[in-house]
Design an enzyme around this catalytic site. Structure first.
Site, PDB file in Angstrom:
ATOM      1  N   LYS A  71       0.816  -1.223   0.000  1.00 48.75           N
ATOM      2  CA  LYS A  71       0.000   0.000   0.000  1.00 48.75           C
ATOM      3  C   LYS A  71       0.851   1.276   0.000  1.00 48.75           C
ATOM      4  CE  LYS A  71      -4.245  -1.477   2.276  1.00 48.75           C
ATOM      5  NZ  LYS A  71      -5.092  -1.312   3.459  1.00 48.75           N
ATOM      6  N   ASP A 107     -10.609   2.855   2.968  1.00 49.92           N
ATOM      7  CA  ASP A 107     -10.977   2.173   4.226  1.00 49.92           C
ATOM      8  C   ASP A 107     -11.646   3.144   5.206  1.00 49.92           C
ATOM      9  OD1 ASP A 107     -10.147  -0.396   3.607  1.00 49.92           O
ATOM     10  OD2 ASP A 107      -8.109  -0.069   4.329  1.00 49.92           O
TER      11      ASP A 107
END
Ligand code: NAP
Length: 287
Positions: A71, A107
């Site tokens: 990420k 998220d």
């Protein structure tokens, strides 16, 4: 619709990926929305990331999701980052606009959208967040953008909570928000902070199967007017959630966050609304 010569590619990259719900969620949504797309998962680590990204660009992939452990490195390969991705320096969603890569972290926005869908208003709220890993960082960054009043971050490794608070404080100059980092081993302070907060969030992997089925806090600390969120989604109801339900707390589960983070990725790629109810039913068997 079966893939044909015009089918557009979407992907998940990271490692491990074989447990992910994302291929089922997105392929189900393409079918429902009559989008000629196909979502595949490619096992990718830090060593292979650059080659995989080059390949996805060459194949004109519309976009891809990114999971651990790439990420942060993926954020470095993007040409542009959204506000929350800049704050945390990591992405879970990439949109490929003719070779220009824009990275997002969905998220956090997915977590807060799930809260909103469940009638929880977070503006001016006081939040205790346990965890300082990837998911906690995304939730914390979005908390700033949602104008919460106070965010107290507890973590087992205190230095990580401190680093997260430092990173967040660079972006809060013009905001009326208090961000504090604390050590998870300080149970007296944790209980006192929970007593004074509106929302408690477990953003650690504690409670996840098959590692353990513990609760991150003593369930006796829960009270009816506390909103309790657990981002762990295996099991669907963690021990913390079960205890919170017994105390009649409003509970936000990890599956809701999974759904909504995917909904935002889908919308950034296609401009279409994600068929949340259908995905709940078909992919998660929830009515
Ligand atoms: P991560 O980056 O590895 O972070 C893990 C966090 O858990 C760290 O804060 C770590 O503390 C803490 N932790 C682990 N074991 C612990 C223990 N025994 N006691 C106390 N703290 C402990 O992982 P992540 O990506 O943030 O994911 C965390 C959890 O969220 C996982 O269960 C994952 O499946 C779930 N998740 C859910 C969603 C969703 O959409 N619902 C999205 C992403 C992740 P240290 O820093 O001290 O190691």
């Amino acid at each position: 619709m079966l893939p044909d010569a015009k089918t557009k590619l979407f992907a998940l990259i990271g490692s491990p990926i074989d447990h992910s719900f994302s291929p089922s969620m997105h392929n189900t949504s393409f079918e429902e929305k009559d989008i000629n797309g196909c979502y595949l998962a490619f096992d990718t680590d830090e060593e292979t990331l650059e080659d995989v990204v080059k390949s996805l660009k060459s194949l004109n992939a519309i976009g891809w999701n990114v999971t651990m452990p790439v990420k942060t490195k993926m954020a470095e390969l993007c040409d542009e980052l959204s506000e929350e991705a800049q704050i945390i320096g990591a992405v879970n969603t990439v949109v490929n606009q003719d070779g220009h890569l824009k990275g997002y972290s969905t998220d956090g926005i997915g977590f807060f959208r799930n809260a909103k869908e469940n009638g929880v208003d977070v503006k001016d709220s006081s939040i205790v967040l346990v965890g300082a890993g990837g998911a906690a960082r995304s939730i914390a960054a979005q908390a700033i953008l949602e104008d919460v009043k106070k965010l107290t971050i507890y973590n087992r490794t205190f230095s990580k909570a401190q680093k997260l608070a430092e990173d967040l404080n660079k972006y809060t100059e013009n905001k009326d928000i208090e961000i504090i980092a604390k050590d998870l081993s300080d149970a007296i302070s944790l209980k006192a902070d929970i007593d004074e907060s509106d929302i408690f969030i477990n953003a650690t992997s504690v409670g996840m199967n098959p590692i353990n089925n513990d609760s991150i806090i003593d369930p006796n600390w829960l009270r009816e007017d506390l909103v309790v969120a657990d981002i762990v989604y295996t099991p669907v109801k963690t021990k913390l959630e079960e205890e919170a339900l017994k105390k009649r707390c409003k509970v936000l589960d990890g599956m809701g966050m999974v759904l909504w983070q995917g909904a935002y990725s889908f919308n950034y790629w296609t401009g279409e609304e994600f068929p949340v109810d259908l995905v709940k039913k078909k992919v998660f068997n929830i009515d």
